[in-house]
Design a protein around this motif. Sequence first.
Motif, short mmCIF file in Angstrom:
data_model
loop_
_atom_site.label_atom_id
_atom_site.label_comp_id
_atom_site.label_asym_id
_atom_site.label_seq_id
_atom_site.Cartn_x
_atom_site.Cartn_y
_atom_site.Cartn_z
N GLN A 175 0.85 -1.17 -0.06
CA GLN A 175 0.19 -0.17 0.00
C GLN A 175 1.02 1.38 -0.08
N ASP A 179 0.60 4.13 -2.83
CA ASP A 179 0.35 5.44 -2.59
C ASP A 179 1.24 6.37 -3.01
N GLU A 184 -3.24 10.91 -3.76
CA GLU A 184 -4.56 11.64 -3.56
C GLU A 184 -3.99 13.02 -4.04
#
Length: 319
Positions: A175, A179, A184
């Motif tokens: 993860q 990421d 984001e």
Amino acid sequence: MKQIVLATASAFILAMAACSGPAGNEGANSETDAPETDTGATDAVVAPETASEEGVDALQLIKLDCGSIYVSDLDIFSTAGDYAGQSDTFTDTCWLIRHPEGDLLWDLGLPGILTTQDEQTTGVFTVSLEKTIAEQLAERDLSMSDIEYVSISHSHFDHSGQVDLIDGSTWLVNQLEYDHMFPEPDVSEEAPAEDAETEGGADAGSQFPGFEVLQHEIILDNHDVFGDGSVIIFMTPGHTPGHAALLVNLPETGPVMLTGDLYHRTESRELKRVPQFNTSEADTLASMEAFEDRAAELGAKVIIQHEPDDTDDLPEVMR
């Protein structure tokens, strides 16, 4: 100097993206990373044998030549400042792990487009590539569509360059690295979120469109690829947030540990030198300590993937 490395990586990633190939269906596991206690040791591994068209009867570790990298000034590879003015040539290795239950491709080397070009220089790096991974697999009567799994130690350009060749493999990724590759987006009134999806399903602003469209599985630390302890992906963060290394248990040699870019040179390992462009020096040093403890506990052979002294003249069982 950090900017040179990042700019170089971006340039090669963009070149890679320009020749991206067919996409799979994205399918993420919702699990998040958490430490596990499995050391990766096993008594269940059998000796390497000759491959057949249907697969293999026993575990094999096969080195693939994924390019050459001449570094004109090694200064950025040590925060201690003791590499300034030195130069070196790194090998760039990828690895095919053949198992009775399937095949894993570890790292994806320099972009395949380099096979059609002369040496390319950006900043301190001069890179070249003679054969693609697909061409080397074809020499073994394999194709990219035969590979069940692919995993990269980390997302830098010299370990992710041939993602466009992946054909149906499932990408195994933790993860933290996922990421790091696909953060984001920042959303504000000045920069509102926009729908940047392309026809292929990839984010038009991503540096990793070739990976974004792959079917992927989020894995935990100490991920047991084939479920028998023979091939373990374990986290060694610091070079990038989710950097990982690989343990392959071969009974004829003992366990083998592939470093990714935890180390770049023999001297880097001996002196615990940390590149200036790592995301965390503290995490890197902690990962080095954990890696060495594990290697000592298992009596493992350590292969620095960029070090010719480690990757040349390997035993026959490592092909």
